[in-house]
Design an enzyme around this catalytic site. Structure first.
Site, mmCIF file in Angstrom:
data_model
loop_
_atom_site.group_PDB
_atom_site.id
_atom_site.type_symbol
_atom_site.label_atom_id
_atom_site.label_comp_id
_atom_site.label_asym_id
_atom_site.label_seq_id
_atom_site.Cartn_x
_atom_site.Cartn_y
_atom_site.Cartn_z
ATOM 1 N N THR A 147 -12.439 26.001 14.722
ATOM 2 C CA THR A 147 -13.180 27.188 14.273
ATOM 3 C C THR A 147 -13.132 27.251 12.743
ATOM 4 O OG1 THR A 147 -11.161 28.477 14.597
ATOM 5 C CG2 THR A 147 -12.792 28.513 16.388
ATOM 6 N N TYR A 148 -13.802 28.249 12.165
ATOM 7 C CA TYR A 148 -13.939 28.351 10.708
ATOM 8 C C TYR A 148 -12.571 28.388 10.036
ATOM 9 C CZ TYR A 148 -16.059 29.708 6.269
ATOM 10 O OH TYR A 148 -16.485 29.730 4.973
ATOM 11 N N MET A 149 -12.436 27.566 8.979
ATOM 12 C CA MET A 149 -11.109 27.355 8.398
ATOM 13 C C MET A 149 -10.794 28.251 7.197
ATOM 14 S SD MET A 149 -13.467 25.136 7.439
ATOM 15 C CE MET A 149 -14.277 25.312 5.869
ATOM 16 N N ARG A 150 -11.696 29.171 6.843
ATOM 17 C CA ARG A 150 -11.385 30.132 5.767
ATOM 18 C C ARG A 150 -11.259 31.504 6.405
ATOM 19 N NH1 ARG A 150 -14.821 26.539 2.945
ATOM 20 N NH2 ARG A 150 -13.672 25.526 1.254
ATOM 21 N N HIS A 196 -13.013 36.601 10.506
ATOM 22 C CA HIS A 196 -13.058 35.501 11.472
ATOM 23 C C HIS A 196 -11.776 35.491 12.278
ATOM 24 C CE1 HIS A 196 -16.502 33.760 9.308
ATOM 25 N NE2 HIS A 196 -15.841 34.093 8.202
#
Length: 387
Positions: A147-150, A196
């Protein structure tokens, strides 16, 4: 050409403050005794903690700016001559168990990765810098593996919880699965926006690292993310701790043992640490069966010299941890901050340590003298709040 920006200036100041602490540090030396003992043929180790009624000095009893014993400390400091003489005298004395204490304790797994903790663990376990970690994570995200890493949220979606629980049951068995999913949302990061979910394997089913077909760096990082996510949804580990007080002459020694009764999440993942002593928490140290008044045989007794050490320089992992704690910058900027201060000549990386250059010492001193508000950590986190 030395411009580094508001947040980078504070990061440099943090590194410089630590360097001045190291420069002003005055080391002190002290001695203690250690013993190699045995009971019924089973060897174990013990350390001297008291002589008579007085506690032996340890590193934290000394003032780091003078190297002398702190004013309020009543600890006993042994020199070499006294320590060596005492070791000789106690060698043939009779040892007995004075006290045995057993405790059971549980440890909970760490939360799934957010940007900062991923960078810290990749630095500790893989030796990667923040920028390298984010570059590899970006590729994994683009390829649909994570999934989104930030992100600064430890939240896991229902889809992720279901996938993790099914994988745990299949790979490790039902006994490692808690009755209810674990929720980490309460553990808020300062200034977190939580747009997120946590960094986790993508999809409705978690592919094991071997099933992904990934290689080299991408495999290593996916493996780390997969293990951390799995462990976050597993049962606590259960440990039994044993502390034994031993008496010989006027001296008191302590022996400590730990056995893992149920590994729980440790079966999947052991969190890294910047502190070697904390890292020992996950290791078993077995003691023989001991009870009060038992006689113990001493195989070896020796005096040990210790020297107090200055505070360690920051690594990328510990600097990210500090910036996160103080609210300096955002998770998405940590890698850029550390790169910029190195590229502009403020910081050199030697091994894993971030060492401020002479330029950093001078510029930081100038900024603190003339613009103290702008390089204060509270100003930086306060601006994050108002933004």
């Amino acid at each position: 050409k030395l411009s580094a920006g508001r947040v980078q200036s504070v990061a440099v100041r943090v590194l410089v403050q630590r360097e001045w602490e190291r420069i002003h540090f005055v080391s002190a030396s002290y001695y203690d005794l250690s013993a190699e003992l045995a009971k019924g043929g089973t060897p174990f180790s013990a350390k001297m903690t008291h002589y008579g009624d007085r506690r032996l000095a340890t590193g934290k009893d000394f003032d780091e700016t003078t190297g002398k014993l702190k004013d309020k400390s009543d600890a006993l400091v042994f020199g070499e001559e006294i320590a060596v003489g005492l070791a000789e005298r106690l060698k043939d004395a009779s040892w007995r168990v004075a006290e045995v204490e057993q405790k059971k304790r549980k440890r909970s797994p760490a939360a799934p990765f957010i940007t900062s903790t991923l960078q810290q663990e990749a630095n500790r376990k893989l030796g990667w810098g923040s920028r390298e970690t984010m570059q590899v994570a970006q590729k994994l995200y683009e390829r649909g593996f994570i999934t989104y890493m930030r992100t600064d949220s430890s939240f896991l979606s229902d889809q992720a919880l279901k996938a993790a629980r099914e994988s745990i049951k299949e790979i490790y068995g039902k006994k490692y699965l808690p009755d209810e999913p674990r929720n980490y949302v309460k553990k808020k990061v300062k200034g977190a926006q939580e747009a997120h979910e946590a960094i986790r394997p993508a999809g409705e089913e978690f592919k094991t690292p071997e099933e992904t077909g990934l290689k080299t760096a991408q495999f290593k990082l996916y493996d780390l993310i997969w293990k951390r996510t799995m462990a976050s949804q597993m049962k606590n580990s259960e440990h039994k701790q044993m502390s034994v007080k031993l008496e010989v002459g006027d001296a008191t020694f302590m022996a400590n043992g730990t056995t893992i009764e149920f590994p729980g999440f440790l079966k999947a993942y052991v969190e890294g640490s910047d502190n070697p002593e904390q890292a020992l928490d996950n290791r078993e140290v077995r003691l023989p069966k001991l009870k009060v008044k038992d006689s113990i045989s001493a195989n070896n007794l020796k005096s040990n010299e210790h020297e107090t050490k200055p505070p360690a320089r920051y690594t990328e992992a510990s600097l990210v941890q500090k910036m996160e704690k103080e609210g300096i910058g955002r998770p998405s900027t940590y890698a850029a901050i550390i790169s910029t201060v190195q590229n502009r000549g403020y910081v050199k990386k030697v091994g894993n340590a971030l060492i401020p250059t002479f330029t950093a010492l001078v510029v930081s001193k100038l900024l603190v003298s003339y613009f103290p508000d702008y390089v204060d950590t509270n100003f930086t986190s306060g601006m994050e709040d108002s933004l």
